[in-house]
Write a protein that holds these residues in place. Sequence first.
Motif, PDB file in Angstrom:
ATOM      1  N   VAL A   1       0.832  -1.201   0.000  1.00  0.00           N
ATOM      2  CA  VAL A   1       0.000   0.000   0.000  1.00  0.00           C
ATOM      3  C   VAL A   1       0.873   1.260   0.000  1.00  0.00           C
ATOM      4  O   VAL A   1       0.623   2.200  -0.744  1.00  0.00           O
ATOM      5  CB  VAL A   1      -0.938  -0.014   1.223  1.00  0.00           C
ATOM      6  CG1 VAL A   1      -1.497   1.362   1.500  1.00  0.00           C
ATOM      7  CG2 VAL A   1      -2.068  -1.009   0.990  1.00  0.00           C
ATOM      8  N   PHE A   2       1.921   1.232   0.792  1.00  0.00           N
ATOM      9  CA  PHE A   2       2.808   2.394   0.853  1.00  0.00           C
ATOM     10  C   PHE A   2       3.383   2.701  -0.532  1.00  0.00           C
ATOM     11  O   PHE A   2       3.364   3.846  -0.987  1.00  0.00           O
ATOM     12  CB  PHE A   2       3.954   2.140   1.845  1.00  0.00           C
ATOM     13  CG  PHE A   2       4.814   3.345   2.080  1.00  0.00           C
ATOM     14  CD1 PHE A   2       4.573   4.182   3.162  1.00  0.00           C
ATOM     15  CD2 PHE A   2       5.858   3.670   1.215  1.00  0.00           C
ATOM     16  CE1 PHE A   2       5.348   5.313   3.384  1.00  0.00           C
ATOM     17  CE2 PHE A   2       6.643   4.792   1.424  1.00  0.00           C
ATOM     18  CZ  PHE A   2       6.388   5.620   2.520  1.00  0.00           C
ATOM     19  N   ILE A   3       3.832   1.651  -1.187  1.00  0.00           N
ATOM     20  CA  ILE A   3       4.476   1.857  -2.486  1.00  0.00           C
ATOM     21  C   ILE A   3       3.465   2.312  -3.537  1.00  0.00           C
ATOM     22  O   ILE A   3       3.742   3.209  -4.327  1.00  0.00           O
ATOM     23  CB  ILE A   3       5.231   0.581  -2.896  1.00  0.00           C
ATOM     24  CG1 ILE A   3       6.512   0.531  -2.038  1.00  0.00           C
ATOM     25  CG2 ILE A   3       5.576   0.580  -4.378  1.00  0.00           C
ATOM     26  CD1 ILE A   3       7.054  -0.830  -1.832  1.00  0.00           C
ATOM     27  N   LYS A   4       2.275   1.715  -3.484  1.00  0.00           N
ATOM     28  CA  LYS A   4       1.253   2.133  -4.451  1.00  0.00           C
ATOM     29  C   LYS A   4       0.850   3.598  -4.253  1.00  0.00           C
ATOM     30  O   LYS A   4       0.703   4.350  -5.217  1.00  0.00           O
ATOM     31  CB  LYS A   4       0.027   1.224  -4.361  1.00  0.00           C
ATOM     32  CG  LYS A   4       0.256  -0.097  -5.087  1.00  0.00           C
ATOM     33  CD  LYS A   4      -0.962  -0.992  -5.017  1.00  0.00           C
ATOM     34  CE  LYS A   4      -0.709  -2.292  -5.752  1.00  0.00           C
ATOM     35  NZ  LYS A   4      -1.431  -3.426  -5.158  1.00  0.00           N
TER      36      LYS A   4
ATOM     37  N   TYR B   1       2.725   5.836  -2.977  1.00  0.00           N
ATOM     38  CA  TYR B   1       3.890   6.643  -3.361  1.00  0.00           C
ATOM     39  C   TYR B   1       3.949   6.823  -4.866  1.00  0.00           C
ATOM     40  O   TYR B   1       4.152   7.923  -5.371  1.00  0.00           O
ATOM     41  CB  TYR B   1       5.174   5.977  -2.844  1.00  0.00           C
ATOM     42  CG  TYR B   1       6.411   6.795  -3.130  1.00  0.00           C
ATOM     43  CD1 TYR B   1       6.715   7.908  -2.360  1.00  0.00           C
ATOM     44  CD2 TYR B   1       7.257   6.461  -4.191  1.00  0.00           C
ATOM     45  CE1 TYR B   1       7.833   8.676  -2.628  1.00  0.00           C
ATOM     46  CE2 TYR B   1       8.381   7.218  -4.474  1.00  0.00           C
ATOM     47  CZ  TYR B   1       8.675   8.334  -3.689  1.00  0.00           C
ATOM     48  OH  TYR B   1       9.779   9.092  -3.951  1.00  0.00           O
ATOM     49  N   GLU B   2       3.729   5.705  -5.545  1.00  0.00           N
ATOM     50  CA  GLU B   2       3.813   5.768  -7.004  1.00  0.00           C
ATOM     51  C   GLU B   2       2.698   6.631  -7.592  1.00  0.00           C
ATOM     52  O   GLU B   2       2.848   7.237  -8.637  1.00  0.00           O
ATOM     53  CB  GLU B   2       3.762   4.348  -7.597  1.00  0.00           C
ATOM     54  CG  GLU B   2       5.112   3.644  -7.403  1.00  0.00           C
ATOM     55  CD  GLU B   2       5.081   2.160  -7.693  1.00  0.00           C
ATOM     56  OE1 GLU B   2       3.968   1.624  -7.955  1.00  0.00           O
ATOM     57  OE2 GLU B   2       6.155   1.533  -7.640  1.00  0.00           O
ATOM     58  N   LYS B   3       1.598   6.667  -6.907  1.00  0.00           N
ATOM     59  CA  LYS B   3       0.481   7.483  -7.365  1.00  0.00           C
ATOM     60  C   LYS B   3       0.673   8.959  -6.992  1.00  0.00           C
ATOM     61  O   LYS B   3      -0.124   9.807  -7.363  1.00  0.00           O
ATOM     62  CB  LYS B   3      -0.801   6.958  -6.717  1.00  0.00           C
ATOM     63  CG  LYS B   3      -1.940   6.853  -7.718  1.00  0.00           C
ATOM     64  CD  LYS B   3      -3.177   6.247  -7.122  1.00  0.00           C
ATOM     65  CE  LYS B   3      -4.377   6.679  -7.947  1.00  0.00           C
ATOM     66  NZ  LYS B   3      -5.636   6.087  -7.487  1.00  0.00           N
TER      67      LYS B   3
ATOM     68  N   VAL C   1       0.374  11.388   3.817  1.00  0.00           N
ATOM     69  CA  VAL C   1      -0.510  10.912   2.747  1.00  0.00           C
ATOM     70  C   VAL C   1      -1.421  12.065   2.384  1.00  0.00           C
ATOM     71  O   VAL C   1      -2.080  12.649   3.250  1.00  0.00           O
ATOM     72  CB  VAL C   1      -1.365   9.705   3.182  1.00  0.00           C
ATOM     73  CG1 VAL C   1      -2.243   9.234   2.022  1.00  0.00           C
ATOM     74  CG2 VAL C   1      -0.502   8.567   3.685  1.00  0.00           C
ATOM     75  N   LYS C   2      -1.442  12.358   1.098  1.00  0.00           N
ATOM     76  CA  LYS C   2      -2.314  13.420   0.601  1.00  0.00           C
ATOM     77  C   LYS C   2      -3.747  12.913   0.632  1.00  0.00           C
ATOM     78  O   LYS C   2      -4.048  11.854   0.096  1.00  0.00           O
ATOM     79  CB  LYS C   2      -1.910  13.739  -0.841  1.00  0.00           C
ATOM     80  CG  LYS C   2      -2.173  15.153  -1.250  1.00  0.00           C
ATOM     81  CD  LYS C   2      -1.412  15.481  -2.519  1.00  0.00           C
ATOM     82  CE  LYS C   2      -2.337  15.393  -3.722  1.00  0.00           C
ATOM     83  NZ  LYS C   2      -1.611  15.535  -4.997  1.00  0.00           N
TER      84      LYS C   2
ATOM     85  N   LEU D   1      16.655   9.120  -3.252  1.00  0.00           N
ATOM     86  CA  LEU D   1      15.618   8.460  -2.456  1.00  0.00           C
ATOM     87  C   LEU D   1      15.025   7.326  -3.276  1.00  0.00           C
ATOM     88  O   LEU D   1      14.595   7.519  -4.406  1.00  0.00           O
ATOM     89  CB  LEU D   1      14.524   9.475  -2.090  1.00  0.00           C
ATOM     90  CG  LEU D   1      13.208   8.921  -1.555  1.00  0.00           C
ATOM     91  CD1 LEU D   1      13.399   8.265  -0.195  1.00  0.00           C
ATOM     92  CD2 LEU D   1      12.159  10.027  -1.453  1.00  0.00           C
ATOM     93  N   ILE D   2      15.011   6.148  -2.683  1.00  0.00           N
ATOM     94  CA  ILE D   2      14.462   4.980  -3.384  1.00  0.00           C
ATOM     95  C   ILE D   2      13.347   4.393  -2.537  1.00  0.00           C
ATOM     96  O   ILE D   2      13.562   4.063  -1.377  1.00  0.00           O
ATOM     97  CB  ILE D   2      15.548   3.898  -3.607  1.00  0.00           C
ATOM     98  CG1 ILE D   2      16.802   4.537  -4.205  1.00  0.00           C
ATOM     99  CG2 ILE D   2      15.020   2.759  -4.461  1.00  0.00           C
ATOM    100  CD1 ILE D   2      18.082   4.076  -3.581  1.00  0.00           C
ATOM    101  N   VAL D   3      12.151   4.280  -3.118  1.00  0.00           N
ATOM    102  CA  VAL D   3      11.033   3.679  -2.386  1.00  0.00           C
ATOM    103  C   VAL D   3      10.684   2.358  -3.037  1.00  0.00           C
ATOM    104  O   VAL D   3      10.246   2.302  -4.181  1.00  0.00           O
ATOM    105  CB  VAL D   3       9.803   4.610  -2.389  1.00  0.00           C
ATOM    106  CG1 VAL D   3       8.589   3.893  -1.789  1.00  0.00           C
ATOM    107  CG2 VAL D   3      10.090   5.872  -1.601  1.00  0.00           C
TER     108      VAL D   3
END
Length: 880
Positions: free
Chosen positions: A159-162, A164-166, A363-364, A425-427
């Motif tokens: 969820v965090f990565i999704k 972030y990518e969004k 989180v926006k 920064l790498i997520v």
Amino acid sequence: MGKMLDKTYDPTKVEDRIYQKWLDNKYFHAEVDKTKKPYTIVIPPPNITGKLHMGHAFDNTLQDILIRWKKMQGYSTLWQPGTDHASIATEVKIIKQMADEGLTKKDLGREGFLKRAWEWKEEYGGRIIKQLKKMGSSCDWERERFTMDEGLSDAVLDVFIKYYEKGYIYKGAKIINWCPECQTTISEAEVDHEEKQGHFWHIKYPIAGTDDFIEIATTRPETMLGDTAVAVHPEDERYQHLIGKTVLLPLVNKEIPVIADEYVDRTFGTGVVKITPAHDPNDFEVGLRHNLSQINIMNDNGTINSQGGPYEGLDRYEARKQIVKDLKEQDLLVKIEEHTHNVGTHDRCHAVIEPMIKMQWFVKMSELVKPAIEALKSGELKFVPERYGKIYLNWLENIQDWCISRQLWWGHRIPAYYCEECGELIVQKEAPTECPKCGSHKIKQDEDTLDTWFSSALWPFSTLGWPKKTPEFDYFYPTATLVTGYDIIFFWVARMVFSAIEFTGELPFKTVLMHGLIRDSEGRKMSKSLGNGIDPLEVIDKYGADALRFTIVTGNAMGNDMRFYWEKVEANRNFANKIWNASRFILMNLEDTSHSNVKLEDLTPADQWILSKVNTLTQEVTENMDKYELGIAASKLYEFLWEEFCDWYIEMVKPRLYNESDETKQAALWTLKTVLIHVLKLLHPYMPFITEEIFTTLQEEEPSIMISSWPEYQEIWNFKEEEKDIEVLKQAVRNIRTIRSNMSVPPSKKAQIYVVSEKEEIREIFRKAKAFFATLAYGSTITIQSNKDGILDDAVSTIIPEATIYMPFTELVDIEKEKNRLEKEKEKLQSEIDRVNHKLSNAGFVNKAPQKVVDGEKAKLEKYEQMMVQVEERLKSITK
RNA sequence: GGAGGAUUAGCUCAGUAGGCUAGAGUGCUUGCUUGACGUGCAAGAGGUCACUGGUUCGAGCCCAGUAUUCUCCACCA
């Protein structure tokens, strides 16, 4: 001979044994079964630090009722249990425990600390689960999950990565709530606002280049070290001339500008505000508008840093004292006022919050929140009671970005990595071995962990295996009902809704059932500090889980707070005992199984009456439960069992049981057993233990009431006429008892009873019921006749519709008293007649009210008038 | 400041769709070794449904306002 039960119900002898039986038979276990409909509830995961309290008891009782009920209705039910790692709550506890051993987090290091935390979880994490079992909770324990399980942790990273990518997750410097005690960020929701007595220090700031001063007032003088401006209202006439000038910040001796900003309230204080962008959320905003620099003057532990010059190293409160003292010496302190104001404290450690500027992960919310709002507005998501939907909406519509990073170790570590060479920064899920930008191998993971609610927000689907496509997720998701307290609508409910919509495309549940708080007998919140908490386990120990469950669910409307009274539990313990003894009575009389051949035609009106009653009850209880009116359903069961079944039906039936030659004895036994089993099933969701114990003692066909089927209304048990007939008899019995009681006639003294009615139907009702009517009405003989021939005028009388009942006592009856009683009755009747007449003479009523209601009133009138005739006749005959 | 509750018997609370002669538990009074239960049975007292208006044939319930009170959110240096 039937099996025997003890004289009083002892829950401690029964509950653990029965719970073990349910476990052994895997009755709680849910399977994907495509032939059935699924019904799922996820438990609000209790903290692993937790100890069962009344809130859990409330929550779990409601869920267990729904699950047991739906299971009986034939659904494949899953009650998904588990626990929450509760990052900050747990970390605080562990640190305290470590402190007792003289250890700090630093001593152990991150790995050592986490090892200890896991040990702690193993030791204490299971405690609350054991306690939930004492409540009778029918969770599928084989599926127990933990928010830091491998699977759930994977869901969190995913969820965090999704996000972030969004572009929904970002890192930014913002003013946040800092707890200097726990040394972490805490969210807005974790701040308690306590009203505290403080001071208002009025301080003079010299205006640069003049001998003049401007007076400001502050509750936190130490923050002046970080002042970067002084603000006035743009339209404040008093200070127009100063806007754009500079003032000399005392102690620091730095020139700072006087700015104008609408934020300033002209009427409050001096109308001049010192602006400290780094240590006040409002000042921070002002600072952004005016491009002010942000000077952080504090270390993470609440001491003043190097920006504080001579005050460096002092604790914030020490610094305050020193600053006030220094100002006074420089003659810059105008006055000190008493002032009560709200101080933000951390809900876990109660340390005063320090607003600080920090780099945090957010989180926006603006986009995420939209479908969650829409779900409620469209009615797809429902709150019970409805008013809580407004609270949910209100919060979502005014939401701010969610700060999700915590400077803690116990929790899900943020999957963000930094290249120590180039700062890239790498997520991503797994730690990178080299920097994709510069190829360096010096990679460091972000130190922060996630807000504990970040993982709880995924609970309804992460527990079912998401993001993997498991059969369980496919079948049991979305869940049906969420049951929780109104205190976590923001923390949890709202966040689950938007997370679920975002990641599963569906609502996590359709209905949110909200319950209130259980307060102490004086209406105060139960709290550790007050020491007024009631331990549910103690209640169970003394009165049994069933009594506690029944207490929780009755006597209070859904969603309202309730007060805890031991007397209430006692009353419900008595109810359990009542059921127990009714069952004991039936068992004692069930000598063999010959009653099993009884057919409906063999039943007496009394039998038909109670069957018809339980039939209606079934219908009503089911309807109430469909509407989540669990308390109403429960009180109906209480009323039926105690009054209709025990106080009336069993008493009616006794003469038939004690008379070996009575041909209807088997019919009575059949009815007793049938109705009892029926109502036990209806009661089972509320009182699982006692109903199971009696059920298995009473019959052998089915192994457990838990897996029996929920009763349904059946047309062949509908005996509306017989119901009415029995009500006539009940009225007669009640009247007779009242008279005897008024006259202080002891039950041992039986009287002759004459029932006089011109109507054959009425006489027939009494004729059929002669046997039990005599017992219930303390009659020696019952004579039924069409006129009052042969009845002495000095007999006592009472009137029911269409019949007058006489009781000649051997002693002389006081005719005056009898007359008075009749006069009173006449008066009462007259006023009722007047009332109904008034209604019926109202054209509006007759024309506009539903026919049913009008007919009802007409029938009443007829009945009253009929009774009036009887009363007058009787009066006439005794006064002649 | 914003929002949401609550106000019904001595106490704690119900009152589901406006049809109510307003209920329960508890407490109180009185009587009862009635072959399941005294953790029981029977009878009884106890209410201007906070107040003022309105809508309606009809209001404890719907609407407006007032008072008292609780909770949540926001918050003034």
